[in-house]
Each structure stands twice: as C-alpha cells, then as structure tokens.
Write a protein that holds these residues in place. Structure first.
Motif, PDB file in Angstrom:
ATOM      1  N   GLY A 114       0.879  -1.323  -0.046  1.00 51.79           N
ATOM      2  CA  GLY A 114       0.129   0.130   0.159  1.00 51.79           C
ATOM      3  C   GLY A 114       1.032   1.300  -0.067  1.00 51.79           C
ATOM      4  O   GLY A 114       1.998   1.093   0.449  1.00 51.79           O
ATOM      5  N   PHE A 115       0.174   2.111  -0.401  1.00 51.35           N
ATOM      6  CA  PHE A 115       1.024   3.530  -0.580  1.00 51.35           C
ATOM      7  C   PHE A 115       0.378   4.760   0.040  1.00 51.35           C
ATOM      8  O   PHE A 115      -0.696   4.894   0.066  1.00 51.35           O
ATOM      9  CB  PHE A 115       1.299   3.741  -1.961  1.00 51.35           C
ATOM     10  CG  PHE A 115       1.899   2.650  -2.815  1.00 51.35           C
ATOM     11  CD1 PHE A 115       3.448   2.339  -2.688  1.00 51.35           C
ATOM     12  CD2 PHE A 115       1.072   1.734  -3.238  1.00 51.35           C
ATOM     13  CE1 PHE A 115       3.978   1.331  -3.324  1.00 51.35           C
ATOM     14  CE2 PHE A 115       1.668   0.445  -4.092  1.00 51.35           C
ATOM     15  CZ  PHE A 115       2.915   0.382  -4.123  1.00 51.35           C
ATOM     16  N   ALA A 116       1.346   5.573   0.532  1.00 52.01           N
ATOM     17  CA  ALA A 116       1.067   6.956   0.962  1.00 52.01           C
ATOM     18  C   ALA A 116       1.959   8.005   0.493  1.00 52.01           C
ATOM     19  O   ALA A 116       2.933   7.923   0.711  1.00 52.01           O
ATOM     20  CB  ALA A 116       0.784   7.015   2.510  1.00 52.01           C
ATOM     21  N   GLY A 117       1.400   9.014  -0.442  1.00 53.80           N
ATOM     22  CA  GLY A 117       2.311   9.706  -1.223  1.00 53.80           C
ATOM     23  C   GLY A 117       3.286   8.711  -2.046  1.00 53.80           C
ATOM     24  O   GLY A 117       2.819   7.994  -2.888  1.00 53.80           O
ATOM     25  N   ALA A 118       4.835   9.198  -1.957  1.00 55.09           N
ATOM     26  CA  ALA A 118       5.518   8.398  -2.642  1.00 55.09           C
ATOM     27  C   ALA A 118       6.293   7.335  -2.055  1.00 55.09           C
ATOM     28  O   ALA A 118       7.290   6.946  -2.249  1.00 55.09           O
ATOM     29  CB  ALA A 118       6.257   9.309  -3.288  1.00 55.09           C
ATOM     30  N   ARG A 119       5.458   6.976  -0.899  1.00 54.40           N
ATOM     31  CA  ARG A 119       6.382   5.917  -0.092  1.00 54.40           C
ATOM     32  C   ARG A 119       5.297   4.961   0.130  1.00 54.40           C
ATOM     33  O   ARG A 119       4.163   4.666  -0.012  1.00 54.40           O
ATOM     34  CB  ARG A 119       6.558   6.567   1.201  1.00 54.40           C
ATOM     35  CG  ARG A 119       7.510   7.603   1.137  1.00 54.40           C
ATOM     36  CD  ARG A 119       8.223   7.876   2.552  1.00 54.40           C
ATOM     37  NE  ARG A 119       9.105   9.019   2.393  1.00 54.40           N
ATOM     38  CZ  ARG A 119      10.386   9.057   2.112  1.00 54.40           C
ATOM     39  NH1 ARG A 119      10.901   7.563   1.927  1.00 54.40           N
ATOM     40  NH2 ARG A 119      11.170  10.000   2.200  1.00 54.40           N
TER      41      ARG A 119
END
Length: 127
Positions: A114-119
């Motif tokens: 899963g991702f949040a922003g570019a992380r």
C-alpha cells in the motif's frame, strides 16, 4: 501515484531487500508503515512504524547468508499493488527445532504493498 510509479517503488524495495540493504528498504517506507507476515493462513508477525520495521529487518538479515525475492506477476488496484513472489534463501544459522545452517529454502508467496504519497505505508507478506 500511477501504476508505473508504484511498480518502480516496489522494484527498488525488492532490490534493496535482495542486497540486504536495510537503509535502502527503510528509505522507501512512510514513518507509520505497517508490516505483516502471514504464514499458512496465520498472522505471525506485525510491526508498526519505520523503527520497528528496521529492527525486524536487522534481525531477519542475520538469519540468511543469501536471499532473493523474484516477482513472477504484478496486479494493480486502487488500494494496493500485489506481486506474486518466488523466494529462495540460504540459512546462515541453525533454526532451533528446524533446519540447519546452509539449508536452502524455496517458497512461493505474495506481497501486497500500500502507498501514501511516494512511499510504501503497508506491506503484507503471505506464504
């Protein structure tokens, strides 16, 4: 983040994993990353946050002299990226009540990112 960006991020993570590059792995994670390991349908390990993930990764690194994850397929949906994995590793030390050092393990599994922003903010491994 589009699918190509997600794939590139996952590929960087797996390359760092295969190279035992803990700093490289952790650099791709959000501060609040959640990690889960599921084996045989049972949740066996969880961590919350980069520091806890780093501690687990350092501990795991000592278990193997060689390890490699190889992606065999990709699936993208709006919530996550799912990769099917062929895994092999050679134990660096004896496992109490289990295989001896030098034993090569080969597994098939999947990892969900899963991702949040570019992380990466969520990683779940299933074997």
């Amino acid at each position: 983040m589009n699918d190509a960006d997600k794939q590139a991020l996952v590929e960087r993570y797996i390359a760092a994993y295969n190279a035992f590059d803990i700093d490289g792995m952790v650099a791709l994670l959000s501060d609040d990353v959640r990690f889960e390991n599921h084996a045989g349908g049972v949740l066996t390990t969880t961590t919350d946050g980069r520091d806890a993930f780093r501690a687990l990764a350092e501990q795991s690194r000592r278990l193997f002299s060689v390890r490699e994850q190889r992606v065999t397929s990709w699936r993208f949906d709006p919530e996550r990226t799912i990769v099917e994995i062929d895994y092999r590793g050679t134990l660096a030390q004896d496992v109490p009540g289990g295989p001896a050092a030098g034993t090569e393990l080969a597994l098939k599994g999947r990892s969900e990112f899963g991702f949040a922003g570019a992380r990466i903010n969520h990683l779940a491994d299933f074997s």
